[in-house]
Design a protein around this motif. Sequence first.
Motif, PDB file in Angstrom:
ATOM      1  N   ALA A  24      11.441  78.837  57.995  1.00 23.84           N
ATOM      2  CA  ALA A  24      10.846  80.004  58.660  1.00 23.84           C
ATOM      3  C   ALA A  24      11.847  81.153  58.724  1.00 23.84           C
ATOM      4  O   ALA A  24      11.491  82.317  58.498  1.00 23.84           O
ATOM      5  N   ALA A  25      13.102  80.839  59.015  1.00 28.51           N
ATOM      6  CA  ALA A  25      14.142  81.870  59.057  1.00 28.51           C
ATOM      7  C   ALA A  25      14.381  82.463  57.674  1.00 28.51           C
ATOM      8  O   ALA A  25      14.482  83.691  57.515  1.00 28.51           O
ATOM      9  N   LEU A  26      14.464  81.599  56.664  1.00 26.23           N
ATOM     10  CA  LEU A  26      14.707  82.090  55.304  1.00 26.23           C
ATOM     11  C   LEU A  26      13.567  82.966  54.801  1.00 26.23           C
ATOM     12  O   LEU A  26      13.781  83.900  54.012  1.00 26.23           O
ATOM     13  N   SER A  27      12.353  82.683  55.268  1.00 23.41           N
ATOM     14  CA  SER A  27      11.189  83.459  54.818  1.00 23.41           C
ATOM     15  C   SER A  27      11.257  84.905  55.309  1.00 23.41           C
ATOM     16  O   SER A  27      10.541  85.773  54.798  1.00 23.41           O
ATOM     17  N   ARG A  28      12.104  85.174  56.281  1.00 25.38           N
ATOM     18  CA  ARG A  28      12.273  86.525  56.802  1.00 25.38           C
ATOM     19  C   ARG A  28      13.196  87.384  55.935  1.00 25.38           C
ATOM     20  O   ARG A  28      13.262  88.603  56.119  1.00 25.38           O
ATOM     21  N   LEU A  29      13.913  86.760  55.030  1.00 24.08           N
ATOM     22  CA  LEU A  29      14.887  87.494  54.221  1.00 24.08           C
ATOM     23  C   LEU A  29      14.199  88.179  53.045  1.00 24.08           C
ATOM     24  O   LEU A  29      13.375  87.573  52.362  1.00 24.08           O
ATOM     25  N   PRO A  30      14.542  89.442  52.772  1.00 23.36           N
ATOM     26  CA  PRO A  30      13.864  90.172  51.698  1.00 23.36           C
ATOM     27  C   PRO A  30      14.137  89.607  50.308  1.00 23.36           C
ATOM     28  O   PRO A  30      13.392  89.883  49.375  1.00 23.36           O
ATOM     29  N   TYR A  31      15.194  88.823  50.183  1.00 20.42           N
ATOM     30  CA  TYR A  31      15.533  88.227  48.896  1.00 20.42           C
ATOM     31  C   TYR A  31      15.186  86.733  48.855  1.00 20.42           C
ATOM     32  O   TYR A  31      15.796  85.954  48.132  1.00 20.42           O
ATOM     33  N   LYS A  32      14.195  86.335  49.656  1.00 18.99           N
ATOM     34  CA  LYS A  32      13.843  84.908  49.790  1.00 18.99           C
ATOM     35  C   LYS A  32      13.480  84.269  48.456  1.00 18.99           C
ATOM     36  O   LYS A  32      13.699  83.065  48.260  1.00 18.99           O
ATOM     37  N   GLU A  33      12.916  85.053  47.539  1.00 19.04           N
ATOM     38  CA  GLU A  33      12.534  84.497  46.240  1.00 19.04           C
ATOM     39  C   GLU A  33      13.758  84.134  45.394  1.00 19.04           C
ATOM     40  O   GLU A  33      13.640  83.388  44.412  1.00 19.04           O
ATOM     41  N   GLU A  34      14.917  84.659  45.771  1.00 23.23           N
ATOM     42  CA  GLU A  34      16.147  84.397  45.011  1.00 23.23           C
ATOM     43  C   GLU A  34      16.905  83.181  45.540  1.00 23.23           C
ATOM     44  O   GLU A  34      17.943  82.816  44.992  1.00 23.23           O
ATOM     45  N   ILE A  35      16.386  82.566  46.605  1.00 20.65           N
ATOM     46  CA  ILE A  35      17.118  81.474  47.253  1.00 20.65           C
ATOM     47  C   ILE A  35      16.765  80.131  46.636  1.00 20.65           C
ATOM     48  O   ILE A  35      15.589  79.774  46.509  1.00 20.65           O
ATOM     49  N   ASP A  36      17.805  79.409  46.261  1.00 21.49           N
ATOM     50  CA  ASP A  36      17.672  78.026  45.800  1.00 21.49           C
ATOM     51  C   ASP A  36      18.156  77.140  46.949  1.00 21.49           C
ATOM     52  O   ASP A  36      19.351  77.017  47.177  1.00 21.49           O
ATOM     53  N   LEU A  37      17.207  76.547  47.691  1.00 26.58           N
ATOM     54  CA  LEU A  37      17.526  75.732  48.867  1.00 26.58           C
ATOM     55  C   LEU A  37      17.473  74.259  48.503  1.00 26.58           C
ATOM     56  O   LEU A  37      16.459  73.766  48.000  1.00 26.58           O
ATOM     57  N   GLN A  38      18.555  73.556  48.775  1.00 25.17           N
ATOM     58  CA  GLN A  38      18.636  72.124  48.468  1.00 25.17           C
ATOM     59  C   GLN A  38      18.975  71.352  49.739  1.00 25.17           C
ATOM     60  O   GLN A  38      19.965  71.653  50.410  1.00 25.17           O
TER      61      GLN A  38
END
Length: 217
Positions: A24-38
């Motif tokens: 939910a926190a990461l979804s607030r970031l404008p560059y969320k599509e660039e995040i590779d979360l593992q």
Amino acid sequence: MVKIVALLGDYWHDRDDAKTGLEAALSRLPYKEEIDLQYVTYEEFSQVLDGKPDLFINAKMAQLNPMDEQVITWLTEDLDNKLVNYIKEGGSILAWHAGMAGYSSESNYIKMLGGYFVYHPLGLQNVTYILKGNEKSEDNTFSLSDEHYFVHCDAANTEVDLWSNGVDGDSISGWKHSYGNGKICCFTPGHTREGMLNKKISSLLAEKINWLLNKSL
């Protein structure tokens, strides 16, 4: 891509709840599509650090089996040293809630964080979080039902940016600083799914992650 690895969940803290709060926190970031979360386990931790992620999020307490007679902790001396070197060489770490709990105050990890969990009163209680320590206003203060973490913090050598107040007293709840070529942020709020999804907590968590990644909102 921005590579983030997260170690979440333990005996007292539900991994899926933490995943929900983090995402939910990461979804607030404008560059969320660039995040590779593992998401990783502690067994995978050493190998994952070899890949030099942009950010490591630790929301796991030290003890793997806190209720057993022989308690095992996951952060070995070798991993302790490896984690500190990762930060010195330019990595970043978010120690979130349980990520400060149960670790030896003599470990390099805790010395690097500049603080650690001491205790919390039993159960959940109404906790008021304050964004500016000497200024309580509608804009800078909010409350929720949470575990009220009381911590030791080397406030003279870090930037404290969040305080808390409850029926049992006051504590520091968030701080950040540079370490070597890397960055460190500690953030205590968010024990329950509802608490982590609280709009203020979620926004603050996103801000911390953004700062650690050297991004601008």
